[in-house]
Scaffold this motif. Structure first.
Motif, PDB file in Angstrom:
ATOM      1  N   MET A 101       0.820  -1.216   0.000  1.00 27.52           N
ATOM      2  CA  MET A 101       0.000   0.000   0.000  1.00 27.52           C
ATOM      3  C   MET A 101       0.850   1.262   0.000  1.00 27.52           C
ATOM      4  O   MET A 101       0.440   2.291  -0.521  1.00 27.52           O
ATOM      5  CB  MET A 101      -0.969  -0.020   1.181  1.00 27.52           C
ATOM      6  N   ALA A 102       2.051   1.195   0.565  1.00 27.13           N
ATOM      7  CA  ALA A 102       2.930   2.372   0.543  1.00 27.13           C
ATOM      8  C   ALA A 102       3.340   2.709  -0.889  1.00 27.13           C
ATOM      9  O   ALA A 102       3.444   3.890  -1.242  1.00 27.13           O
ATOM     10  CB  ALA A 102       4.157   2.128   1.417  1.00 27.13           C
ATOM     11  N   LEU A 103       3.545   1.685  -1.722  1.00 31.69           N
ATOM     12  CA  LEU A 103       3.869   1.932  -3.137  1.00 31.69           C
ATOM     13  C   LEU A 103       2.699   2.594  -3.850  1.00 31.69           C
ATOM     14  O   LEU A 103       2.886   3.520  -4.637  1.00 31.69           O
ATOM     15  CB  LEU A 103       4.212   0.621  -3.853  1.00 31.69           C
ATOM     16  N   LEU A 104       1.484   2.101  -3.582  1.00 33.56           N
ATOM     17  CA  LEU A 104       0.299   2.713  -4.198  1.00 33.56           C
ATOM     18  C   LEU A 104       0.144   4.160  -3.761  1.00 33.56           C
ATOM     19  O   LEU A 104      -0.142   5.039  -4.574  1.00 33.56           O
ATOM     20  CB  LEU A 104      -0.965   1.930  -3.837  1.00 33.56           C
ATOM     21  N   GLU A 105       0.339   4.414  -2.477  1.00 32.64           N
ATOM     22  CA  GLU A 105       0.207   5.775  -1.961  1.00 32.64           C
ATOM     23  C   GLU A 105       1.248   6.690  -2.602  1.00 32.64           C
ATOM     24  O   GLU A 105       0.926   7.803  -3.035  1.00 32.64           O
ATOM     25  CB  GLU A 105       0.352   5.784  -0.443  1.00 32.64           C
ATOM     26  N   ALA A 106       2.488   6.234  -2.685  1.00 32.03           N
ATOM     27  CA  ALA A 106       3.540   7.037  -3.307  1.00 32.03           C
ATOM     28  C   ALA A 106       3.234   7.307  -4.774  1.00 32.03           C
ATOM     29  O   ALA A 106       3.464   8.414  -5.286  1.00 32.03           O
ATOM     30  CB  ALA A 106       4.887   6.338  -3.160  1.00 32.03           C
ATOM     31  N   CYS A 107       2.672   6.314  -5.447  1.00 31.68           N
ATOM     32  CA  CYS A 107       2.329   6.480  -6.859  1.00 31.68           C
ATOM     33  C   CYS A 107       1.188   7.488  -7.030  1.00 31.68           C
ATOM     34  O   CYS A 107       1.224   8.340  -7.914  1.00 31.68           O
ATOM     35  CB  CYS A 107       1.978   5.132  -7.473  1.00 31.68           C
ATOM     36  N   GLU A 153      10.903  17.028 -14.273  1.00 29.77           N
ATOM     37  CA  GLU A 153      11.291  16.311 -13.057  1.00 29.77           C
ATOM     38  C   GLU A 153      10.087  15.602 -12.432  1.00 29.77           C
ATOM     39  O   GLU A 153      10.197  14.471 -11.953  1.00 29.77           O
ATOM     40  CB  GLU A 153      11.912  17.271 -12.044  1.00 29.77           C
ATOM     41  N   SER A 154       8.944  16.249 -12.460  1.00 26.91           N
ATOM     42  CA  SER A 154       7.730  15.651 -11.919  1.00 26.91           C
ATOM     43  C   SER A 154       7.302  14.451 -12.758  1.00 26.91           C
ATOM     44  O   SER A 154       6.874  13.422 -12.218  1.00 26.91           O
ATOM     45  CB  SER A 154       6.616  16.699 -11.856  1.00 26.91           C
ATOM     46  N   CYS A 155       7.441  14.559 -14.069  1.00 23.35           N
ATOM     47  CA  CYS A 155       7.134  13.427 -14.958  1.00 23.35           C
ATOM     48  C   CYS A 155       8.056  12.251 -14.653  1.00 23.35           C
ATOM     49  O   CYS A 155       7.602  11.099 -14.599  1.00 23.35           O
ATOM     50  CB  CYS A 155       7.276  13.842 -16.420  1.00 23.35           C
ATOM     51  N   LYS A 156       9.330  12.519 -14.436  1.00 24.29           N
ATOM     52  CA  LYS A 156      10.290  11.455 -14.115  1.00 24.29           C
ATOM     53  C   LYS A 156       9.913  10.776 -12.797  1.00 24.29           C
ATOM     54  O   LYS A 156       9.935   9.545 -12.694  1.00 24.29           O
ATOM     55  CB  LYS A 156      11.704  12.037 -14.042  1.00 24.29           C
ATOM     56  N   ALA A 157       9.554  11.575 -11.799  1.00 21.67           N
ATOM     57  CA  ALA A 157       9.155  11.007 -10.505  1.00 21.67           C
ATOM     58  C   ALA A 157       7.903  10.148 -10.646  1.00 21.67           C
ATOM     59  O   ALA A 157       7.791   9.073 -10.035  1.00 21.67           O
ATOM     60  CB  ALA A 157       8.931  12.120  -9.485  1.00 21.67           C
ATOM     61  N   CYS A 158       6.959  10.575 -11.462  1.00 20.96           N
ATOM     62  CA  CYS A 158       5.731   9.805 -11.690  1.00 20.96           C
ATOM     63  C   CYS A 158       6.048   8.508 -12.417  1.00 20.96           C
ATOM     64  O   CYS A 158       5.525   7.449 -12.061  1.00 20.96           O
ATOM     65  CB  CYS A 158       4.725  10.651 -12.471  1.00 20.96           C
TER      66      CYS A 158
END
Length: 133
Positions: free
Chosen positions: A24-30, A113-118
């Motif tokens: 769930m932490a991965l989903l939240e981060a995503c 940078e935001s696209c890369k993080a996403c």
């Protein structure tokens, strides 16, 4: 996202066939990365540069990805993978377009940078789903 919302999402995710072990932490981060990317792309699109169409499309895709992760009912691992692939592809396109202006536009640099993080966050969820399967 608050703990009560994550608890409700966790129950929905566990009910999704093949997704009972999702981190769930991965989903939240995503979801957070998708929301941040949507905002950055929306701001960048108002500059009316050649990247604007890609930014608008990326903002829409990130919003759709985030909303799909919020309501997992009716999703399958295969459909989630397809959506993650689409989001990653759209973010890549937007990042490439914005990088052409990044040297002279701080907004384009931040959008890229935001696209890369996403993309990184979506890739992490994708890899997690693949590991479960």
């Amino acid at each position: 996202m608050d703990a009560m919302m994550m608890g409700a999402m966790s129950k929905d995710t566990m009910a999704m066939p093949g997704m009972d072990a999702m981190d769930m932490a991965l989903l939240e981060a995503c979801m957070d990365a998708c929301a941040a990317c949507e905002q950055a792309c929306t701001v960048c699109s108002t500059q009316m540069m050649s990247c604007s169409p890609a930014c608008m499309n990326c903002a829409d895709m990130c919003n759709t990805m985030m909303r799909a992760m919020l309501r997992m009912q009716g999703m399958t691992p295969a459909s989630m993978m397809a959506m993650l692939d689409a989001c990653i592809a759209m973010c890549q396109t937007c990042m490439d377009e914005c990088m052409e202006h990044a040297d002279h536009s701080e907004v384009c640099r931040m959008c890229a940078e935001s696209c890369k993080a996403c993309m990184d966050a979506c890739t992490a969820v994708r890899e997690s789903i693949m590991a479960m399967g």
